[in-house]
Design a protein around this motif. Structure first.
Motif, PDB file in Angstrom:
ATOM      1  N   TYR A 223      -9.419 -24.845   1.341  1.00 54.03           N
ATOM      2  CA  TYR A 223     -10.656 -24.898   0.557  1.00 54.03           C
ATOM      3  C   TYR A 223     -10.579 -25.996  -0.515  1.00 54.03           C
ATOM      4  O   TYR A 223     -11.239 -25.905  -1.547  1.00 54.03           O
ATOM      5  CB  TYR A 223     -10.930 -23.535  -0.083  1.00 54.03           C
ATOM      6  CG  TYR A 223     -11.097 -22.430   0.930  1.00 54.03           C
ATOM      7  CD1 TYR A 223     -12.280 -22.289   1.646  1.00 54.03           C
ATOM      8  CD2 TYR A 223     -10.055 -21.548   1.209  1.00 54.03           C
ATOM      9  CE1 TYR A 223     -12.434 -21.301   2.604  1.00 54.03           C
ATOM     10  CE2 TYR A 223     -10.200 -20.558   2.170  1.00 54.03           C
ATOM     11  CZ  TYR A 223     -11.387 -20.438   2.863  1.00 54.03           C
ATOM     12  OH  TYR A 223     -11.524 -19.455   3.818  1.00 54.03           O
TER      13      TYR A 223
ATOM     14  N   SER B 266      -7.968 -28.039   6.427  1.00 53.43           N
ATOM     15  CA  SER B 266      -8.770 -27.577   7.565  1.00 53.43           C
ATOM     16  C   SER B 266     -10.014 -28.427   7.750  1.00 53.43           C
ATOM     17  O   SER B 266     -10.853 -28.513   6.856  1.00 53.43           O
ATOM     18  CB  SER B 266      -9.176 -26.117   7.344  1.00 53.43           C
ATOM     19  OG  SER B 266     -10.193 -25.729   8.240  1.00 53.43           O
TER      20      SER B 266
ATOM     21  N   LYS C   6     -13.124 -25.822   7.843  1.00 53.57           N
ATOM     22  CA  LYS C   6     -13.769 -25.450   6.589  1.00 53.57           C
ATOM     23  C   LYS C   6     -14.561 -26.620   6.005  1.00 53.57           C
ATOM     24  O   LYS C   6     -15.638 -26.438   5.445  1.00 53.57           O
ATOM     25  CB  LYS C   6     -12.712 -24.992   5.578  1.00 53.57           C
ATOM     26  CG  LYS C   6     -11.872 -23.797   6.014  1.00 53.57           C
ATOM     27  CD  LYS C   6     -12.699 -22.542   6.110  1.00 53.57           C
ATOM     28  CE  LYS C   6     -11.845 -21.307   6.300  1.00 53.57           C
ATOM     29  NZ  LYS C   6     -11.089 -21.278   7.563  1.00 53.57           N
TER      30      LYS C   6
ATOM     31  N   THR D  31     -15.706 -24.254  12.131  1.00 57.76           N
ATOM     32  CA  THR D  31     -14.574 -23.336  12.264  1.00 57.76           C
ATOM     33  C   THR D  31     -14.233 -23.054  13.721  1.00 57.76           C
ATOM     34  O   THR D  31     -13.069 -22.821  14.054  1.00 57.76           O
ATOM     35  CB  THR D  31     -14.859 -22.018  11.524  1.00 57.76           C
ATOM     36  OG1 THR D  31     -16.031 -21.400  12.076  1.00 57.76           O
ATOM     37  CG2 THR D  31     -15.074 -22.274  10.039  1.00 57.76           C
TER      38      THR D  31
ATOM     39  N   THR E  35     -13.574 -21.873  -3.333  1.00 56.03           N
ATOM     40  CA  THR E  35     -13.786 -21.281  -2.003  1.00 56.03           C
ATOM     41  C   THR E  35     -15.273 -21.017  -1.779  1.00 56.03           C
ATOM     42  O   THR E  35     -16.118 -21.419  -2.586  1.00 56.03           O
ATOM     43  CB  THR E  35     -12.991 -19.978  -1.763  1.00 56.03           C
ATOM     44  OG1 THR E  35     -13.585 -18.887  -2.479  1.00 56.03           O
ATOM     45  CG2 THR E  35     -11.539 -20.122  -2.137  1.00 56.03           C
TER      46      THR E  35
END
Length: 385
Positions: free
Chosen positions: A205, A233, A236, A241, A318
């Motif tokens: 995040y 990621s 994200k 996803t 987040t």
């Protein structure tokens, strides 16, 4: 089908179906708005989807190199240099992975031996413990205390023993939304100095840090970077996803061990995605847009619930908001979220699921990575409670 003829000695005897699967299934069963599992209900950037189509038409449909397509690793190296001033060698220190969970599992598999101890912070993301236990390691828990879930470094220091092999950290933190500070990183750096402890830093995040705060990546701290696997990621960051694509950075010596495991866990990652992402990463301004997008959604969510009977806990990053609900119910958090799903049409996650012994502090987690229409409908239901 015949049954297996012998008793099975499970490697994970205490592990069942994840709470994310359970609550998403319950939401579907009752037609509830799913604010439980952490994924957007809006699409990826249209340009990125077009680039994926172009990559498949261009013939990028066979195995990519085990370490990742060179063009994507080059784009990752350019990103971390620009954002954090960190120089990583494209050939030897960057590996593309099949999602962040695979990257974390692989780092643990590469470094943890039977009997080694690994410190994690509770409430803890649910994949960490099983990854450690499958290698024969021992999970050691350091508590983050309500309401702001900050680490107690004196307590962490007391947990370190000669068998401590690894510390897994996660900032911005899932499920609590806490963001670690420069003081936190300096404290961790001092703790591990002159030890052989390695760090796994889960930074998926990293681009969702609010209110003008800075993401304190371990990449900013040489004493941490030299001993860290850093995981980020694409899923994200780009609302993809389902593509299950991420990456890991580590010094050459650590990455060599990582790749030994990686090649036999997944070997390689979906090739067209890699070429599409490499091209999309050249476009400026995305990370600022992403931060603004999610801070806007957080602010809308908090503003609406400020007039409700939910008690908002801090959310510094987040796309998760934790709340207490004691003014509404004295139920346990699992019972409350199940009833919330069945009777009020909104699914959430009980934060007790992130504790090894199911510690219940009367806190639940909502995901606000949803479209404006989804959030409006969910909030209208929640404020009526």
């Amino acid at each position: 089908m015949p049954s297996y003829p012998r008793p099975i000695q499970s490697r994970l005897p205490d592990v069942g179906t994840t709470i994310f699967t359970v609550m998403s299934a319950l939401a579907q069963q009752h037609g509830a708005i799913n604010l439980s599992q952490g994924f957007p209900d809006f699409d990826a950037p249209a340009d990125l989807l077009a680039l994926l189509n172009e990559a498949t038409k261009a013939g990028h449909n066979q195995y990519a190199p085990m370490t990742g397509a060179p063009v994507l690793r080059e784009a990752i190296a350019a990103k971390v240099q620009a954002l954090y001033g960190a120089a990583y060698d494209v050939a030897n220190e960057i590996t593309v992975t099949a999602g962040a969970t695979q990257a974390i599992f692989t780092a643990v598999a590469a470094m943890v031996h039977p009997g080694d101890e690994v410190i994690v912070f509770t409430p803890v993301y649910d994949s960490y413990g099983p990854s450690i236990e499958l290698q024969g390691g021992k999970v050691v828990y350091a508590d983050l205390s309500l309401p702001d879930y900050r680490p107690d470094w004196a307590r962490v220091k007391a947990l370190i023993t000669p068998r401590t092999r690894m510390i897994i950290i996660n900032s911005p933190h899932n499920p609590t939304g806490t963001v670690w500070t420069a003081d936190d990183m300096a404290a961790l750096e001092a703790l591990v100095k002159d030890t052989d402890i390695v760090i796994v830093s889960d930074e998926v995040y990293e681009h969702m840090v609010f209110d003008q705060a800075r993401h304190e990546s371990v990449l900013r701290y040489p004493g941490l970077a030299e001993r860290s696997f850093v995981v980020s990621s694409f899923g994200k960051t780009y609302h993809i996803t389902g593509w299950k694509i991420a990456y890991c950075l580590a010094p050459r010596e650590l990455m060599a061990e990582f790749r030994k495991a990686h090649q036999f866990i997944v070997f390689t990652v979906h090739a067209p995605s890699q070429y599409a992402l490499a091209e999309f990463m050249k476009r400026p301004g995305w990370y600022e847009q992403l931060k603004a997008l999610y801070q806007g959604k957080r602010d809308i969510f908090r503003q609406a619930l400020s007039s409700s009977r939910f008690e908002l806990l801090p959310c510094q990053g987040t796309y998760f908001q934790c709340v207490k609900y004691s003014a509404i119910s004295d139920e346990g958090d699992r019972a409350f979220v199940e009833r919330l799903t069945r009777e009020h049409g909104v699914a959430a996650i009980p934060v007790s699921a992130f504790y090894p012994n199911g510690d219940d502090h009367g806190v639940i987690r909502f995901c606000f990575a949803k479209s404006a229409a989804t959030l409006e409908s969910a909030l209208a239901r929640l404020v009526r409670l």
